[in-house]
Design a protein around this motif. Structure first.
Motif, PDB file in Angstrom:
ATOM      1  N   UNK A   1      63.058  77.965  22.089  1.00 38.86           N
ATOM      2  CA  UNK A   1      63.411  77.728  20.826  1.00 38.86           C
ATOM      3  C   UNK A   1      63.673  78.983  20.431  1.00 38.86           C
ATOM      4  N   UNK A   2      65.380  79.140  19.601  1.00 45.28           N
ATOM      5  CA  UNK A   2      65.779  80.943  19.071  1.00 45.28           C
ATOM      6  C   UNK A   2      64.115  81.045  18.307  1.00 45.28           C
ATOM      7  N   UNK A   3      63.497  82.275  18.668  1.00 46.71           N
ATOM      8  CA  UNK A   3      62.459  83.698  17.781  1.00 46.71           C
ATOM      9  C   UNK A   3      60.843  82.544  18.624  1.00 46.71           C
ATOM     10  N   UNK A   4      60.646  81.999  19.103  1.00 46.70           N
ATOM     11  CA  UNK A   4      59.803  81.090  19.513  1.00 46.70           C
ATOM     12  C   UNK A   4      59.514  82.461  21.550  1.00 46.70           C
ATOM     13  N   UNK A   5      58.728  83.646  20.513  1.00 45.70           N
ATOM     14  CA  UNK A   5      58.779  84.696  22.113  1.00 45.70           C
ATOM     15  C   UNK A   5      56.689  84.995  22.391  1.00 45.70           C
ATOM     16  N   UNK A   6      56.958  83.985  21.658  1.00 54.32           N
ATOM     17  CA  UNK A   6      55.352  83.623  22.202  1.00 54.32           C
ATOM     18  C   UNK A   6      54.776  82.558  23.355  1.00 54.32           C
ATOM     19  N   UNK A   7      54.204  82.532  24.758  1.00 53.20           N
ATOM     20  CA  UNK A   7      54.110  81.551  25.432  1.00 53.20           C
ATOM     21  C   UNK A   7      53.533  81.931  26.483  1.00 53.20           C
ATOM     22  N   UNK A   8      52.859  80.498  27.652  1.00 51.67           N
ATOM     23  CA  UNK A   8      52.059  80.410  28.113  1.00 51.67           C
ATOM     24  C   UNK A   8      52.194  79.409  28.882  1.00 51.67           C
ATOM     25  N   UNK A   9      51.004  78.703  29.690  1.00 47.03           N
ATOM     26  CA  UNK A   9      51.294  77.447  30.851  1.00 47.03           C
ATOM     27  C   UNK A   9      49.756  78.010  31.133  1.00 47.03           C
ATOM     28  N   UNK A  10      49.260  76.647  31.432  1.00 44.44           N
ATOM     29  CA  UNK A  10      48.056  76.027  31.859  1.00 44.44           C
ATOM     30  C   UNK A  10      47.824  75.189  32.338  1.00 44.44           C
ATOM     31  N   UNK A  11      47.842  75.430  34.541  1.00 43.11           N
ATOM     32  CA  UNK A  11      48.245  74.501  35.558  1.00 43.11           C
ATOM     33  C   UNK A  11      46.576  73.715  35.638  1.00 43.11           C
ATOM     34  N   UNK A  12      47.131  72.491  35.729  1.00 40.77           N
ATOM     35  CA  UNK A  12      45.982  71.451  35.007  1.00 40.77           C
ATOM     36  C   UNK A  12      45.593  71.199  36.894  1.00 40.77           C
ATOM     37  N   UNK A  13      47.256  70.541  37.540  1.00 36.06           N
ATOM     38  CA  UNK A  13      46.479  70.723  39.007  1.00 36.06           C
ATOM     39  C   UNK A  13      47.234  70.715  39.933  1.00 36.06           C
ATOM     40  N   UNK A  14      47.372  71.758  40.898  1.00 34.05           N
ATOM     41  CA  UNK A  14      48.510  71.840  42.193  1.00 34.05           C
ATOM     42  C   UNK A  14      48.342  73.553  42.092  1.00 34.05           C
ATOM     43  N   UNK A  15      49.277  73.864  42.857  1.00 35.26           N
ATOM     44  CA  UNK A  15      50.313  75.768  43.287  1.00 35.26           C
ATOM     45  C   UNK A  15      51.704  75.688  42.502  1.00 35.26           C
ATOM     46  N   UNK A  16      51.728  77.267  41.907  1.00 38.55           N
ATOM     47  CA  UNK A  16      53.466  77.140  41.301  1.00 38.55           C
ATOM     48  C   UNK A  16      53.460  78.587  41.480  1.00 38.55           C
ATOM     49  N   UNK A  17      54.724  78.596  40.820  1.00 36.08           N
ATOM     50  CA  UNK A  17      54.990  79.988  41.096  1.00 36.08           C
ATOM     51  C   UNK A  17      55.808  81.012  39.927  1.00 36.08           C
ATOM     52  N   UNK A  18      55.925  81.680  39.444  1.00 32.66           N
ATOM     53  CA  UNK A  18      57.033  81.878  37.803  1.00 32.66           C
ATOM     54  C   UNK A  18      56.775  82.670  37.742  1.00 32.66           C
ATOM     55  N   UNK A  19      57.188  83.975  38.755  1.00 28.09           N
ATOM     56  CA  UNK A  19      57.718  83.921  39.838  1.00 28.09           C
ATOM     57  C   UNK A  19      56.362  84.182  41.230  1.00 28.09           C
ATOM     58  N   UNK A  20      55.002  84.862  40.087  1.00 26.11           N
ATOM     59  CA  UNK A  20      53.880  84.439  40.854  1.00 26.11           C
ATOM     60  C   UNK A  20      53.149  84.115  40.908  1.00 26.11           C
ATOM     61  N   UNK A  21      52.722  83.437  42.051  1.00 25.03           N
ATOM     62  CA  UNK A  21      51.254  82.322  42.290  1.00 25.03           C
ATOM     63  C   UNK A  21      50.734  82.188  40.828  1.00 25.03           C
TER      64      UNK A  21
ATOM     65  N   UNK B   1      52.984  65.224  12.932  1.00 18.74           N
ATOM     66  CA  UNK B   1      53.616  66.246  11.558  1.00 18.74           C
ATOM     67  C   UNK B   1      52.619  67.508  11.845  1.00 18.74           C
ATOM     68  N   UNK B   2      52.878  68.431  13.147  1.00 19.77           N
ATOM     69  CA  UNK B   2      52.948  69.521  12.755  1.00 19.77           C
ATOM     70  C   UNK B   2      53.785  71.100  11.964  1.00 19.77           C
ATOM     71  N   UNK B   3      52.836  71.772  12.096  1.00 14.08           N
ATOM     72  CA  UNK B   3      53.668  73.160  11.267  1.00 14.08           C
ATOM     73  C   UNK B   3      54.664  73.587  12.403  1.00 14.08           C
ATOM     74  N   UNK B   4      55.964  74.239  11.752  1.00 13.75           N
ATOM     75  CA  UNK B   4      57.114  74.726  12.218  1.00 13.75           C
ATOM     76  C   UNK B   4      57.396  75.988  13.450  1.00 13.75           C
ATOM     77  N   UNK B   5      57.776  76.192  13.908  1.00 13.25           N
ATOM     78  CA  UNK B   5      58.387  77.224  15.579  1.00 13.25           C
ATOM     79  C   UNK B   5      56.493  76.923  16.225  1.00 13.25           C
ATOM     80  N   UNK B   6      56.485  75.969  16.420  1.00 17.90           N
ATOM     81  CA  UNK B   6      55.402  75.431  17.409  1.00 17.90           C
ATOM     82  C   UNK B   6      55.779  74.317  18.833  1.00 17.90           C
ATOM     83  N   UNK B   7      55.681  75.293  19.911  1.00 18.70           N
ATOM     84  CA  UNK B   7      56.603  74.063  20.577  1.00 18.70           C
ATOM     85  C   UNK B   7      55.620  74.102  22.258  1.00 18.70           C
TER      86      UNK B   7
END
Length: 271
Positions: free
Chosen positions: A178-198, A155-161
């Motif tokens: 979702x619409x209006x969710x303009x803040x975004x970030x990701x944190x890698x736990x394991x492995x390597x990926x591109x976003x397209x930056x490595x 039961x968290x606040x609205x507007x957060x994914x």
């Protein structure tokens, strides 16, 4: 049009814990996300941090391996299993504590989010979500909020994914906020990926503010958490253990923390 990166950080280390975000630095840019810790806690019967307070914010602990026991001054206590979640909405003030259970080290992310004015001094609430109760959409487990028709039981606040995503080597995945969710970030736990930056394990990537999708390509098996939200429109008014939207709310929260602290001291829980 894919999302562009704004910055990448590896945070700073405090023993087995890495602080990736705090409200005095990147939290100002990605609020309502104001703290993010990651780490591997060794098996130990001792407390994680000792009993301590918060107000004005909510904490979500995602246990990726191992088990954690917790208790708080709402009267709740229990164990969080591998894949489970513990939500503590501090609201007007709460104290909590925890420790590793068993012989398996605990891999975790602990996220703090700000609460809106109608919740920041409200009644605290604790939720322990079993692993099988966390909904999934493809490779993404929905830890908080809703995503593609799946809704977290928290039961968290609205507007957060907030998602935990696992991909196999070579897999691609697109996150459309979702619409209006303009803040975004990701944190890698394991492995390597591109976003397209490595990106590599331990990296926190913050994206430019927009509603564009985020494309992730796994170079090997990866695990990461990703947050998206509507921008928190209030200032971050900070105390030692608290984050509120204004000085009055902070003063109320700190007064309640002090009141509970006196009760804990009288009961012998504090020196």
């Amino acid at each position: 049009m894919p999302r562009k990166l704004w910055t990448v950080t590896t945070g700073y280390h405090r023993g087995p814990i890495t602080r990736l975000v705090s409200p005095s630095d990147l939290g100002q840019w990605i609020k309502p996300f104001v703290f993010l810790d990651a780490g591997v806690l060794p098996a130990s019967a001792g407390p994680l941090f000792g009993i301590h307070p918060h107000s004005g914010i909510a904490t979500l602990t995602a246990v990726l391996s191992g088990r954690v026991a917790y208790e708080d001054t709402t009267g709740k206590q229990g164990e969080v299993q591998t894949g489970g979640l513990e939500w503590m909405r501090a609201g007007g003030g709460v104290w909590h504590d925890g420790h590793v259970v068993g012989n398996t080290p605990v891999e975790f992310f602990q996220l703090w989010v700000t609460l809106p004015p109608d919740q920041e001094n409200g009644v605290p609430e604790s939720q322990n979500i079993a692993p099988e109760k966390v909904p999934a959409v493809g490779p993404a487990r929905v830890l908080l909020g809703h995503y593609q028709g799946a809704t977290s039981p928290i039961r968290g606040p609205a507007g957060i994914t907030y998602l935990h995503v696992r991909l196999k080597a070579g897999e691609q995945w697109r996150f459309q906020p979702n619409p209006s969710e303009t803040v975004a970030w990701m944190a890698l736990h394991r492995g390597t990926a591109s976003v397209p930056e490595s990106l590599a394990a331990g990296d926190l990537a913050i994206f430019e503010a927009s509603n564009h999708p985020i494309d992730v390509v796994a170079h090997d098996d990866v695990s990461f958490v990703l947050g998206a939200a509507v921008k928190h429109p209030y200032p971050l008014v900070m105390g030692k253990y608290s984050v509120h939207t204004n000085a009055r709310a902070l003063a109320e929260g700190e007064a309640e923390i002090a009141r509970i602290g006196r009760q804990l001291r009288a009961a012998g829980r504090l020196p």
